[in-house]
Scaffold this motif. Structure first.
Motif, PDB file in Angstrom:
ATOM      1  N   PRO A 188       0.631  -1.221  -0.009  1.00  0.00           N
ATOM      2  CA  PRO A 188      -0.183   0.217   0.286  1.00  0.00           C
ATOM      3  C   PRO A 188       1.245   1.452  -0.121  1.00  0.00           C
ATOM      4  N   PRO A 189       0.351   2.504  -0.358  1.00  0.00           N
ATOM      5  CA  PRO A 189       1.310   3.291  -0.464  1.00  0.00           C
ATOM      6  C   PRO A 189       1.121   4.667   0.981  1.00  0.00           C
ATOM      7  N   ARG A 190       1.982   5.140   0.540  1.00  0.00           N
ATOM      8  CA  ARG A 190       1.987   6.256   1.918  1.00  0.00           C
ATOM      9  C   ARG A 190       0.852   7.681   1.588  1.00  0.00           C
ATOM     10  N   ARG A 191      -0.022   7.789   2.771  1.00  0.00           N
ATOM     11  CA  ARG A 191      -1.395   8.160   2.318  1.00  0.00           C
ATOM     12  C   ARG A 191      -1.606   9.230   3.187  1.00  0.00           C
ATOM     13  N   GLU A 192      -1.218  10.595   1.873  1.00  0.00           N
ATOM     14  CA  GLU A 192      -1.456  12.135   3.012  1.00  0.00           C
ATOM     15  C   GLU A 192      -2.841  12.615   2.869  1.00  0.00           C
ATOM     16  N   GLY A 193      -3.990  12.907   3.811  1.00  0.00           N
ATOM     17  CA  GLY A 193      -4.782  13.224   2.644  1.00  0.00           C
ATOM     18  C   GLY A 193      -5.890  11.876   2.113  1.00  0.00           C
ATOM     19  N   ARG A 194      -5.685  13.302   1.659  1.00  0.00           N
ATOM     20  CA  ARG A 194      -6.843  11.886  -0.073  1.00  0.00           C
ATOM     21  C   ARG A 194      -5.477  11.466  -1.344  1.00  0.00           C
ATOM     22  N   ILE A 195      -4.020  11.774  -1.368  1.00  0.00           N
ATOM     23  CA  ILE A 195      -2.755  11.695  -1.307  1.00  0.00           C
ATOM     24  C   ILE A 195      -2.501  10.504  -1.740  1.00  0.00           C
ATOM     25  N   ALA A 196      -2.158  10.048  -3.348  1.00  0.00           N
ATOM     26  CA  ALA A 196      -1.066   8.460  -2.358  1.00  0.00           C
ATOM     27  C   ALA A 196       0.225   8.397  -2.689  1.00  0.00           C
ATOM     28  N   TRP A 197       1.462   8.440  -1.841  1.00  0.00           N
ATOM     29  CA  TRP A 197       3.093   8.390  -2.315  1.00  0.00           C
ATOM     30  C   TRP A 197       3.283   6.995  -2.226  1.00  0.00           C
ATOM     31  N   TYR A 198       3.999   6.826  -3.471  1.00  0.00           N
ATOM     32  CA  TYR A 198       4.881   5.626  -3.716  1.00  0.00           C
ATOM     33  C   TYR A 198       6.583   5.623  -3.435  1.00  0.00           C
ATOM     34  N   ASP A 199       7.184   5.360  -3.405  1.00  0.00           N
ATOM     35  CA  ASP A 199       8.811   5.276  -3.244  1.00  0.00           C
ATOM     36  C   ASP A 199       8.775   4.342  -4.359  1.00  0.00           C
ATOM     37  N   GLU A 200      10.335   4.795  -3.874  1.00  0.00           N
ATOM     38  CA  GLU A 200      11.714   3.970  -5.082  1.00  0.00           C
ATOM     39  C   GLU A 200      11.485   2.082  -4.893  1.00  0.00           C
TER      40      GLU A 200
END
Length: 216
Positions: A34-46
């Motif tokens: 699962p991505p990191r969530r910041e509000g409604r934004i999903a953040w993906y990493d390397e």
């Protein structure tokens, strides 16, 4: 220290060379974490990007998405590399770091979820982030050579399990003998002598077995 790069879904899909729809499908199937969530934004990493590239490489090698999902589950349930290798403990073996696709190349067509689970259970493999670590270069090379000679990987692993039990008994015997009777009690210094005894006895045992076995 370099700041970790993060991507939105569209950026990650473009970087991995897939569509957003495919990325969403992989996420729903559990093929990527699962991505990191910041509000409604999903953040993906390397690590997400590395996993997507691994999926692409395995698909090119003929693996199905179901098979890749099973492999991912097996990896994630495997023990951490530190637990398997026992960091700080002396060893004559050299660990090998591999990507999942490199491991698939070593044992072409035989890196099944069942074989992977067995290797993880035996402690031959461990996970370190997106990498796989094999505990011994020698065991990895010998196992691959046996598979190339036509011995199924499942049979190689079962043989390894049986050898492991005998090796533990032999190690207990020699550590006890050397600790009790050597002049300085430095068992590690005398390891080569114990290994020579085992190698010679195994060689003679194989000679006896081959003499009793009729030619094919």
């Amino acid at each position: 220290m370099k700041e970790a790069r993060e991507y939105r879904m569209e950026e990650l899909a473009e970087k991995a060379g897939i569509t957003v729809r495919t990325l969403r499908f992989y996420r729903e199937r559990g093929l990527i974490p699962p991505p990191r969530r910041e509000g409604r934004i999903a953040w993906y990493d390397e690590q997400h990007l590395a996993r997507l590239r691994t999926i692409a490489a395995l698909l090119e090698r003929g693996h199905t998405l179901n098979g890749i999902a099973d492999l991912a589950t097996a990896f994630e349930s495997g023990r951490d590399v530190g637990e398997v290798l026992g960091l700080g403990e002396p060893s004559e073996e050299t660990p090998v770091r591999l990507t999942p696709e490199a491991l698939a190349d070593y044992f072409e067509g035989q890196v099944t979820p069942e074989n992977l689970a067995t290797a993880l259970e035996l402690g031959y493999l461990a996970t370190d982030g997106e990498e796989i670590v094999h505990i011994s270069r020698r065991l990895l090379d010998v196992s691959a050579a046996l598979v190339r000679e036509g011995v199924p990987l499942s049979v190689v692993l079962e043989a390894g399990r049986r050898v492991r039990s005998h090796a533990e008994e032999l190690a207990e015997l020699f550590v006890d003998v050397l600790t009790t009777h050597s002049a300085d009690g430095q068992v590690d210094r005398l390891r080569p002598l114990a290994k020579s005894v085992v190698e010679a006895e195994l060689s003679m045992a194989m000679d006896r077995r081959l003499r009793r076995t009729p030619p094919a």
